[in-house]
Design a protein around this motif. Structure first.
Motif, PDB file in Angstrom:
ATOM      1  N   SER A  51       3.933  66.753 -21.965  1.00 44.98           N
ATOM      2  CA  SER A  51       4.231  67.772 -20.967  1.00 44.98           C
ATOM      3  C   SER A  51       5.166  67.230 -19.899  1.00 44.98           C
ATOM      4  N   TRP A  52       5.689  68.130 -19.071  1.00 43.86           N
ATOM      5  CA  TRP A  52       6.673  67.736 -18.073  1.00 43.86           C
ATOM      6  C   TRP A  52       6.145  66.665 -17.137  1.00 43.86           C
ATOM      7  N   SER A  53       4.842  66.688 -16.844  1.00 45.72           N
ATOM      8  CA  SER A  53       4.253  65.708 -15.920  1.00 45.72           C
ATOM      9  C   SER A  53       3.770  64.463 -16.631  1.00 45.72           C
ATOM     10  N   GLY A  54       3.665  64.543 -17.936  1.00 45.17           N
ATOM     11  CA  GLY A  54       3.096  63.433 -18.690  1.00 45.17           C
ATOM     12  C   GLY A  54       1.591  63.505 -18.840  1.00 45.17           C
ATOM     13  N   ALA A  55       0.977  64.504 -18.213  1.00 47.59           N
ATOM     14  CA  ALA A  55      -0.478  64.579 -18.201  1.00 47.59           C
ATOM     15  C   ALA A  55      -1.067  65.088 -19.507  1.00 47.59           C
ATOM     16  N   ARG A  56      -0.274  65.801 -20.263  1.00 45.20           N
ATOM     17  CA  ARG A  56      -0.783  66.422 -21.491  1.00 45.20           C
ATOM     18  C   ARG A  56       0.054  65.960 -22.668  1.00 45.20           C
ATOM     19  N   THR A  57      -0.623  65.634 -23.758  1.00 36.71           N
ATOM     20  CA  THR A  57       0.073  65.218 -24.965  1.00 36.71           C
ATOM     21  C   THR A  57      -0.502  65.908 -26.189  1.00 36.71           C
ATOM     22  N   TYR A  58       0.295  65.938 -27.212  1.00 39.01           N
ATOM     23  CA  TYR A  58      -0.101  66.480 -28.513  1.00 39.01           C
ATOM     24  C   TYR A  58       0.429  65.544 -29.583  1.00 39.01           C
ATOM     25  N   TYR A  59      -0.386  65.354 -30.636  1.00 39.98           N
ATOM     26  CA  TYR A  59       0.043  64.567 -31.779  1.00 39.98           C
ATOM     27  C   TYR A  59      -0.280  65.301 -33.068  1.00 39.98           C
ATOM     28  N   ALA A  60       0.617  65.217 -34.000  1.00 40.81           N
ATOM     29  CA  ALA A  60       0.313  65.703 -35.333  1.00 40.81           C
ATOM     30  C   ALA A  60      -0.790  64.832 -35.926  1.00 40.81           C
ATOM     31  N   ASP A  61      -1.608  65.429 -36.762  1.00 41.08           N
ATOM     32  CA  ASP A  61      -2.707  64.671 -37.376  1.00 41.08           C
ATOM     33  C   ASP A  61      -2.189  63.445 -38.123  1.00 41.08           C
ATOM     34  N   SER A  62      -1.006  63.555 -38.670  1.00 40.50           N
ATOM     35  CA  SER A  62      -0.455  62.468 -39.478  1.00 40.50           C
ATOM     36  C   SER A  62      -0.103  61.225 -38.664  1.00 40.50           C
ATOM     37  N   LYS A  64      -1.718  60.589 -35.359  1.00 43.13           N
ATOM     38  CA  LYS A  64      -2.728  60.308 -34.334  1.00 43.13           C
ATOM     39  C   LYS A  64      -3.241  58.894 -34.460  1.00 43.13           C
ATOM     40  N   GLY A  65      -3.309  58.214 -33.342  1.00 44.96           N
ATOM     41  CA  GLY A  65      -3.770  56.841 -33.331  1.00 44.96           C
ATOM     42  C   GLY A  65      -2.699  55.837 -33.731  1.00 44.96           C
ATOM     43  N   THR A  77      13.737  59.642 -18.905  1.00 43.23           N
ATOM     44  CA  THR A  77      13.625  59.185 -20.287  1.00 43.23           C
ATOM     45  C   THR A  77      12.214  59.429 -20.810  1.00 43.23           C
ATOM     46  N   ALA A  78      12.151  59.815 -22.084  1.00 38.74           N
ATOM     47  CA  ALA A  78      10.876  59.926 -22.784  1.00 38.74           C
ATOM     48  C   ALA A  78      10.861  58.910 -23.916  1.00 38.74           C
ATOM     49  N   TYR A  79       9.656  58.582 -24.364  1.00 38.13           N
ATOM     50  CA  TYR A  79       9.509  57.532 -25.367  1.00 38.13           C
ATOM     51  C   TYR A  79       8.556  57.967 -26.472  1.00 38.13           C
ATOM     52  N   LEU A  80       8.760  57.370 -27.627  1.00 37.23           N
ATOM     53  CA  LEU A  80       7.804  57.511 -28.719  1.00 37.23           C
ATOM     54  C   LEU A  80       7.560  56.112 -29.279  1.00 37.23           C
ATOM     55  N   GLN A  81       6.402  55.584 -28.971  1.00 34.74           N
ATOM     56  CA  GLN A  81       6.007  54.277 -29.492  1.00 34.74           C
ATOM     57  C   GLN A  81       5.364  54.485 -30.845  1.00 34.74           C
ATOM     58  N   MET A  82       5.896  53.834 -31.852  1.00 32.96           N
ATOM     59  CA  MET A  82       5.415  54.011 -33.218  1.00 32.96           C
ATOM     60  C   MET A  82       4.910  52.668 -33.736  1.00 32.96           C
ATOM     61  N   ASN A  83       3.635  52.608 -34.030  1.00 35.78           N
ATOM     62  CA  ASN A  83       3.004  51.378 -34.519  1.00 35.78           C
ATOM     63  C   ASN A  83       2.514  51.564 -35.945  1.00 35.78           C
ATOM     64  N   SER A  84       2.238  50.454 -36.590  1.00 28.29           N
ATOM     65  CA  SER A  84       1.688  50.472 -37.954  1.00 28.29           C
ATOM     66  C   SER A  84       2.490  51.409 -38.851  1.00 28.29           C
ATOM     67  N   LEU A  85       3.776  51.257 -38.796  1.00 29.89           N
ATOM     68  CA  LEU A  85       4.639  52.179 -39.521  1.00 29.89           C
ATOM     69  C   LEU A  85       4.445  52.077 -41.027  1.00 29.89           C
TER      70      LEU A  85
END
Length: 122
Positions: A51-62, A64-65, A77-85
């Motif tokens: 969300s615009w404030s950063g307070a709310r997020t959503y993830y696809a089930d695929s 999550k985590g 700037t916005a970011y997407l940290q991707m682990n365990s690819l």
């Protein structure tokens, strides 16, 4: 607002990447930011939303985590940290900005970046 996605590349399975979505032309703080990915032969998939404030997020089930979405409005700037690819995470990743509602629907996003390729080798 113009969006520039970056940070993609080639990584081995199990590795990590951090994608960035830098905005210019207008402050990003008024917009929800969505991350989407597109793989040849598949429909565009919504991956994460912040969300615009950063307070709310959503993830696809695929993802999550596995993925974490965040933003720094001071840096526009916005970011997407991707682990365990995994190889199935291979796609072109896009960021998009939308102001109306917090949603994962691509049709609600007004501004799109050019995409950054993520390739995960097995």
């Amino acid at each position: 607002v113009q969006l520039q996605a970056s940070g993609g590349g080639l990584v081995q399975a199990g590795g990590s990447l951090r994608l960035s979505c830098a905005a210019s032309g207008r402050t990003l703080s008024s917009y929800n930011i969505g991350w989407f990915r597109l793989t040849p032969g598949k429909e565009r998939e919504s991956v994460a939303v912040v969300s615009w404030s950063g307070a709310r997020t959503y993830y696809a089930d695929s993802v999550k985590g596995q993925f974490t979405v965040s933003r720094d409005n001071a840096k526009n700037t916005a970011y997407l940290q991707m682990n365990s690819l995994k190889p199935e995470d291979t796609a072109v990743y896009y960021c998009a900005a939308g102001a109306r509602v917090f949603t994962a629907l691509a049709s609600q996003y007004d501004y799109w970046g050019q995409g950054t390729q993520v390739t995960v080798s097995s």
